[in-house]
Design a protein around this motif. Structure first.
Motif, PDB file in Angstrom:
ATOM      1  N   GLY A 251       0.791  -1.227   0.000  1.00  0.00           N
ATOM      2  CA  GLY A 251       0.000   0.000   0.000  1.00  0.00           C
ATOM      3  C   GLY A 251       0.820   1.272   0.000  1.00  0.00           C
ATOM      4  O   GLY A 251       0.351   2.309   0.485  1.00  0.00           O
ATOM      5  N   LYS A 252       2.016   1.232  -0.572  1.00  0.00           N
ATOM      6  CA  LYS A 252       2.881   2.409  -0.545  1.00  0.00           C
ATOM      7  C   LYS A 252       2.285   3.570  -1.346  1.00  0.00           C
ATOM      8  O   LYS A 252       2.326   4.717  -0.912  1.00  0.00           O
ATOM      9  N   GLU A 253       1.727   3.273  -2.529  1.00  0.00           N
ATOM     10  CA  GLU A 253       1.145   4.358  -3.320  1.00  0.00           C
ATOM     11  C   GLU A 253      -0.134   4.879  -2.677  1.00  0.00           C
ATOM     12  O   GLU A 253      -0.414   6.078  -2.711  1.00  0.00           O
ATOM     13  N   TYR A 254      -0.940   3.988  -2.071  1.00  0.00           N
ATOM     14  CA  TYR A 254      -2.136   4.451  -1.366  1.00  0.00           C
ATOM     15  C   TYR A 254      -1.753   5.430  -0.257  1.00  0.00           C
ATOM     16  O   TYR A 254      -2.390   6.459  -0.060  1.00  0.00           O
ATOM     17  N   PHE A 255      -0.680   5.085   0.480  1.00  0.00           N
ATOM     18  CA  PHE A 255      -0.221   5.984   1.538  1.00  0.00           C
ATOM     19  C   PHE A 255       0.215   7.323   0.947  1.00  0.00           C
ATOM     20  O   PHE A 255      -0.140   8.390   1.471  1.00  0.00           O
ATOM     21  N   ALA A 256       0.995   7.282  -0.137  1.00  0.00           N
ATOM     22  CA  ALA A 256       1.497   8.517  -0.735  1.00  0.00           C
ATOM     23  C   ALA A 256       0.347   9.409  -1.193  1.00  0.00           C
ATOM     24  O   ALA A 256       0.372  10.637  -1.005  1.00  0.00           O
ATOM     25  N   ARG A 257      -0.690   8.806  -1.798  1.00  0.00           N
ATOM     26  CA  ARG A 257      -1.838   9.596  -2.249  1.00  0.00           C
ATOM     27  C   ARG A 257      -2.586  10.202  -1.050  1.00  0.00           C
ATOM     28  O   ARG A 257      -3.029  11.347  -1.101  1.00  0.00           O
ATOM     29  N   ALA A 258      -2.738   9.418   0.010  1.00  0.00           N
ATOM     30  CA  ALA A 258      -3.428   9.931   1.198  1.00  0.00           C
ATOM     31  C   ALA A 258      -2.637  11.065   1.834  1.00  0.00           C
ATOM     32  O   ALA A 258      -3.211  12.086   2.256  1.00  0.00           O
ATOM     33  N   PHE A 259      -1.322  10.909   1.906  1.00  0.00           N
ATOM     34  CA  PHE A 259      -0.473  11.956   2.479  1.00  0.00           C
ATOM     35  C   PHE A 259      -0.604  13.233   1.656  1.00  0.00           C
ATOM     36  O   PHE A 259      -0.740  14.334   2.211  1.00  0.00           O
ATOM     37  N   HIS A 260      -0.585  13.108   0.337  1.00  0.00           N
ATOM     38  CA  HIS A 260      -0.748  14.270  -0.546  1.00  0.00           C
ATOM     39  C   HIS A 260      -2.115  14.925  -0.322  1.00  0.00           C
ATOM     40  O   HIS A 260      -2.218  16.153  -0.234  1.00  0.00           O
ATOM     41  N   HIS A 261      -3.158  14.099  -0.225  1.00  0.00           N
ATOM     42  CA  HIS A 261      -4.517  14.627  -0.080  1.00  0.00           C
ATOM     43  C   HIS A 261      -4.693  15.406   1.215  1.00  0.00           C
ATOM     44  O   HIS A 261      -5.452  16.382   1.274  1.00  0.00           O
ATOM     45  N   ASP A 262      -4.000  14.999   2.270  1.00  0.00           N
ATOM     46  CA  ASP A 262      -4.131  15.673   3.560  1.00  0.00           C
ATOM     47  C   ASP A 262      -3.145  16.837   3.715  1.00  0.00           C
ATOM     48  O   ASP A 262      -3.208  17.560   4.709  1.00  0.00           O
ATOM     49  N   SER A 263      -2.245  17.010   2.763  1.00  0.00           N
ATOM     50  CA  SER A 263      -1.233  18.056   2.870  1.00  0.00           C
ATOM     51  C   SER A 263      -1.729  19.363   2.274  1.00  0.00           C
ATOM     52  O   SER A 263      -2.798  19.430   1.656  1.00  0.00           O
ATOM     53  N   GLY A 264      -0.947  20.412   2.416  1.00  0.00           N
ATOM     54  CA  GLY A 264      -1.287  21.694   1.834  1.00  0.00           C
ATOM     55  C   GLY A 264      -1.155  21.715   0.322  1.00  0.00           C
ATOM     56  O   GLY A 264      -1.511  22.709  -0.316  1.00  0.00           O
ATOM     57  N   ARG A 265      -0.657  20.629  -0.252  1.00  0.00           N
ATOM     58  CA  ARG A 265      -0.493  20.538  -1.709  1.00  0.00           C
ATOM     59  C   ARG A 265      -1.656  19.813  -2.370  1.00  0.00           C
ATOM     60  O   ARG A 265      -1.582  19.453  -3.545  1.00  0.00           O
ATOM     61  N   ARG A 266      -2.737  19.578  -1.639  1.00  0.00           N
ATOM     62  CA  ARG A 266      -3.822  18.723  -2.131  1.00  0.00           C
ATOM     63  C   ARG A 266      -4.447  19.234  -3.423  1.00  0.00           C
ATOM     64  O   ARG A 266      -4.973  18.439  -4.204  1.00  0.00           O
ATOM     65  N   ASN A 267      -4.421  20.532  -3.646  1.00  0.00           N
ATOM     66  CA  ASN A 267      -5.046  21.084  -4.850  1.00  0.00           C
ATOM     67  C   ASN A 267      -4.091  21.169  -6.032  1.00  0.00           C
ATOM     68  O   ASN A 267      -4.440  21.717  -7.074  1.00  0.00           O
ATOM     69  N   ARG A 268      -2.895  20.651  -5.864  1.00  0.00           N
ATOM     70  CA  ARG A 268      -1.910  20.616  -6.938  1.00  0.00           C
ATOM     71  C   ARG A 268      -1.712  19.160  -7.375  1.00  0.00           C
ATOM     72  O   ARG A 268      -2.207  18.240  -6.745  1.00  0.00           O
ATOM     73  N   PRO A 269      -0.970  18.910  -8.460  1.00  0.00           N
ATOM     74  CA  PRO A 269      -0.921  17.540  -9.010  1.00  0.00           C
ATOM     75  C   PRO A 269      -0.232  16.531  -8.094  1.00  0.00           C
ATOM     76  O   PRO A 269       0.674  16.865  -7.323  1.00  0.00           O
ATOM     77  N   PHE A 270      -0.695  15.300  -8.213  1.00  0.00           N
ATOM     78  CA  PHE A 270       0.007  14.140  -7.641  1.00  0.00           C
ATOM     79  C   PHE A 270       0.444  13.298  -8.835  1.00  0.00           C
ATOM     80  O   PHE A 270      -0.387  12.776  -9.581  1.00  0.00           O
ATOM     81  N   ILE A 271       1.750  13.176  -9.044  1.00  0.00           N
ATOM     82  CA  ILE A 271       2.292  12.444 -10.191  1.00  0.00           C
ATOM     83  C   ILE A 271       3.031  11.217  -9.681  1.00  0.00           C
ATOM     84  O   ILE A 271       3.976  11.327  -8.892  1.00  0.00           O
ATOM     85  N   ALA A 272       2.579  10.034 -10.118  1.00  0.00           N
ATOM     86  CA  ALA A 272       3.198   8.772  -9.703  1.00  0.00           C
ATOM     87  C   ALA A 272       4.054   8.224 -10.838  1.00  0.00           C
ATOM     88  O   ALA A 272       3.616   8.181 -11.993  1.00  0.00           O
ATOM     89  N   VAL A 273       5.279   7.827 -10.505  1.00  0.00           N
ATOM     90  CA  VAL A 273       6.220   7.289 -11.488  1.00  0.00           C
ATOM     91  C   VAL A 273       6.772   5.979 -10.953  1.00  0.00           C
ATOM     92  O   VAL A 273       7.278   5.927  -9.827  1.00  0.00           O
ATOM     93  N   ASN A 274       6.665   4.914 -11.745  1.00  0.00           N
ATOM     94  CA  ASN A 274       7.278   3.639 -11.382  1.00  0.00           C
ATOM     95  C   ASN A 274       8.648   3.575 -12.036  1.00  0.00           C
ATOM     96  O   ASN A 274       8.766   3.358 -13.247  1.00  0.00           O
ATOM     97  N   CYS A 275       9.685   3.785 -11.253  1.00  0.00           N
ATOM     98  CA  CYS A 275      11.040   3.843 -11.806  1.00  0.00           C
ATOM     99  C   CYS A 275      11.464   2.512 -12.415  1.00  0.00           C
ATOM    100  O   CYS A 275      12.271   2.482 -13.350  1.00  0.00           O
TER     101      CYS A 275
END
Length: 690
Positions: A376-400
């Motif tokens: 659930g690493k990406e789920y956590f990252a999305r939740a952290f972004h959603h609760d942060s002050g950056r929630r209204n800006r993009p969330f970009i996920a990259v699988n290296c």
């Protein structure tokens, strides 16, 4: 394509090309014709190209549902009540988010195949950019309630449908969701849907008011209506004020009333209301100190208020803030914001990690998430972004690990036109630049090539990115959350990861426990099933016996499989995948320590565990695959059974006759990544016995 579809395509194309309504298009509303024009001019759609409905798979849909979980909970009663009234007429009910993704659905289970094919199903995407003119998409584009009936649709695929949608506006004046009621077929006249539109509007208003009351239960609220008898049971206008008497929320009708009274232009439903922050004295002939005078009295008498700039008097009732029950906080405890809180069903170690993460939200530190594959690493990252002050800006996920080495530079950093062989003529913004102001999630960061690590280090150190072929860097502001199932510090010691980049990335570290160590498995099962189907006690016990090497991803796949193959109304033990029996007991890797031993000895920090993780499985091949002697010997042992991820890899290799390049292309990864995964599970091609 049938005759009616051909005629519809001709009508749409003629209307768009002429710029004025042709006779065949005259029956369509102006809003419909404007939408057709947008579909072509803004979204580049072709009316002659019919598209199947687009439905997100569950693992992609889950974050969208999670973001609206609290709202869906509040709206659920109203949605269920509406569906009970429309179901007998053949309607289904959809609730979408502000991006047109269907996050809740109620419909006839016996018509599931037809509904899914039509896009009237959970996970369906309804926007003008994707589906052309449609009720949800056009409601999102215009902010208006409307019916898109049969040939009103842009795409001829959808012309049998009738769909009615009403935007749901939050207390800040922004479009929050869309309520849609649709049917696979209906009478020809569009007027047959007038009642459906009125019912949808009625329930949309109830849901908006319920959400308002929930969001502002800690604020002063005024309920106002022109008629005193309706003010308690169905107030026309709702306005919330903070302790200083400033507006902190309102329902849509109150917004329109106040904008008219103050002579303000109507705000777009995609923008915050301009009324927020206004003092109560600017709106009504009263003050915050007078609000207790409007509390309900024993006599039932109601006072009246008059807008400052004139207008009819309104009957008023005040609602005072409710005290939230005080919770005793233990030392170091943190009240979790909603998205992070939604990740846990009561597991104490995970709660500690989430509390630590919540305290990091205001900080500017980058994060490293460590956890096994599927934890659930990406789920956590999305939740952290959603609760942060950056929630209204993009969330970009990259699988290296999934980006080929030849493309990773241009994908991450972008490029100028003609900067290398194969570069596009218009150039391209890189993913780092796309994440400007928001969050960049780098999954499997340990697989990033060393030369790219050097360039990423400059981005973090200088807060600027240099596209391929450019001479001037571009300033960016990104928060990087990186994730890996490897121990990055060990990769540093091995020279496979830059130490300076490691210390830049690891401003803080969050460790997610594997599923087998979590105590909230029942909550996770119920959460993933989302009320779609019941599960028998025997099946639940079987799930508790499994060790879940694939973690949440494997659990989700198992439940999706069982829900799909079940015969009755609930999941029975026999519906679960056969592979679950393989790991019902703690599994042990041949020739190495088992994972339980590894965890007790320090997890992945233990060198014995390294070998267990990287070479722990030998593929079980059929005789037709002509395996190596070692593989054949391993296949006879029960401890050589494959986890689901490895079994899927073997199945893909078999289907492609062990053509590694073909499988890598099919999976969207590089051949080196494929080889690493094969090595991790001890999978060897029968074509290379030596």
């Amino acid at each position: 394509m049938n005759q009616s579809q051909r005629e519809h395509i001709a009508t749409v194309m003629a209307s768009i090309s002429n710029g004025v309504p042709v006779p065949a298009a005259c029956p369509h509303d102006r809003a419909i014709r404007d939408s057709w024009q947008r579909c072509v001019e803004h979204h580049g759609l072709d009316p002659s190209r019919m598209q199947e409905a687009r439905i997100l798979p569950w693992h992609e849909l889950h974050p969208y549902r999670q973001e609206l979980e609290e709202f869906r909970h509040i709206a659920r009663h109203g949605l269920s009540d509406l569906y009970r009234q429309i179901a007998a007429a053949g309607y289904v009910l959809l609730l979408t988010d502000a991006r047109g993704v269907t996050v809740d659905f109620m419909g006839d289970a016996h018509a599931e195949i037809s509904l899914r094919r039509a896009g009237l199903f959970l996970g369906a995407q309804w926007t003008e950019a994707v589906a052309g003119t449609c009720a949800v998409g056009t409601a999102l584009a215009t902010g208006q309630a409307l019916t898109v009936h049969q040939a009103d649709h842009f795409d001829a695929t959808h012309i049998p449908l009738t769909c009615t949608a009403v935007p749901l506006i939050d207390s800040q004046g922004k479009l929050n969701a869309v309520l849609d009621i649709s049917a696979l077929s209906s009478p020809q006249p569009k007027s047959s849907q007038l009642l459906a539109l009125q019912m949808a509007r009625l329930y949309a208003r109830q849901i908006e008011n319920a959400w308002f009351a929930h969001r502002h239960r800690g604020d002063w609220m005024l309920k106002l209506s022109p008629a005193s008898s309706f003010n308690e049971v169905s107030p026309e206008f709702l306005i919330a004020f903070d302790g200083g008497g400033r507006v902190v929320g309102h329902n849509p009708r109150a917004q329109r009333m106040l904008e008219n009274a103050l002579g303000l232009s109507a705000a777009s439903p995609h923008d915050r209301s301009t009324l927020l922050g206004m003092p109560i004295e600017k709106l009504f002939n009263t003050s915050i100190d007078s609000l207790p005078d409007w509390l309900p009295s024993a006599s039932g008498r109601q006072g009246t208020l008059e807008p400052v700039r004139g207008g009819e008097k309104l009957f008023v009732t005040a609602v005072q803030p409710t005290r939230q029950p005080s919770r005793r906080r233990t030392a170091g405890s943190t009240t979790l914001p909603p998205a992070l809180a939604a990740l846990n069903g009561g597991d104490a170690p995970l709660q500690q990690q989430l509390q630590r993460a919540a305290r990091l939200l205001p900080a500017s530190l980058h994060l490293v998430i460590h956890g096994e594959t599927g934890s659930g690493k990406e789920y956590f990252a999305r939740a952290f972004h959603h609760d942060s002050g950056r929630r209204n800006r993009p969330f970009i996920a990259v699988n290296c690990a999934a980006l080929p080495a030849s493309l990773i530079e241009s994908e991450l950093f972008g490029y100028l036109p003609g900067s290398f062989s194969g570069a596009g003529s218009k150039g391209r913004r890189g993913l780092i630049q796309e994440a400007d102001g928001g969050t960049l999630f780098l999954d499997e960061i340990g697989d990033m090539p060393l030369e790219m690590q050097t360039r990423l280090l400059r981005v973090l150190a200088e807060q600027e990115v240099l596209p391929v072929g450019a001479t001037r860097p571009i300033a960016v502001d990104v928060r990087v959350i990186s994730a890996s199932h490897h121990a990055l510090d060990r990769l540093v010691a091995q020279g496979r990861f830059r130490a300076d980049l490691f210390y830049r990335l690891q401003g803080a570290r969050i460790s997610l426990p594997p599923l087998r160590q979590r105590s909230d498995l029942d909550w996770l099962i119920d959460r993933l099933l989302a009320g779609r189907v019941e599960i028998a006690a025997a099946a639940r016990r079987r799930l508790h016996q499994h060790r879940w090497p694939g973690n949440l991803r494997e659990l989700n796949n198992a439940l999706e499989y069982a829900a799909a193959v079940r015969d009755g109304d609930r999941i029975e033990e026999s519906d679960l995948p056969e592979g679950l029996a393989r790991f019902a007991e703690p599994y042990r890797v041949a020739g190495s320590a088992d994972r339980t031993t590894c965890e007790a000895a320090g997890g992945e920090e233990n060198p014995v565990c390294d070998e267990a993780v990287s070479t722990g499985y030998s593929a079980s091949y059929g005789a037709e695959d002509r395996p190596t002697a070692a593989a054949a010997e391993g296949a006879e042992r029960p401890d050589a059974m494959l986890p689901p991820e490895a079994q899927r890899l073997v199945d893909s290799l078999r289907a492609a006759r062990w053509n590694h390049s073909a499988v890598a292309r099919q999976m969207g990864i590089s051949r080196m990544t494929l080889y690493r995964r094969m090595q991790r599970y001890g999978i060897r091609s029968p074509l290379h016995q030596n």
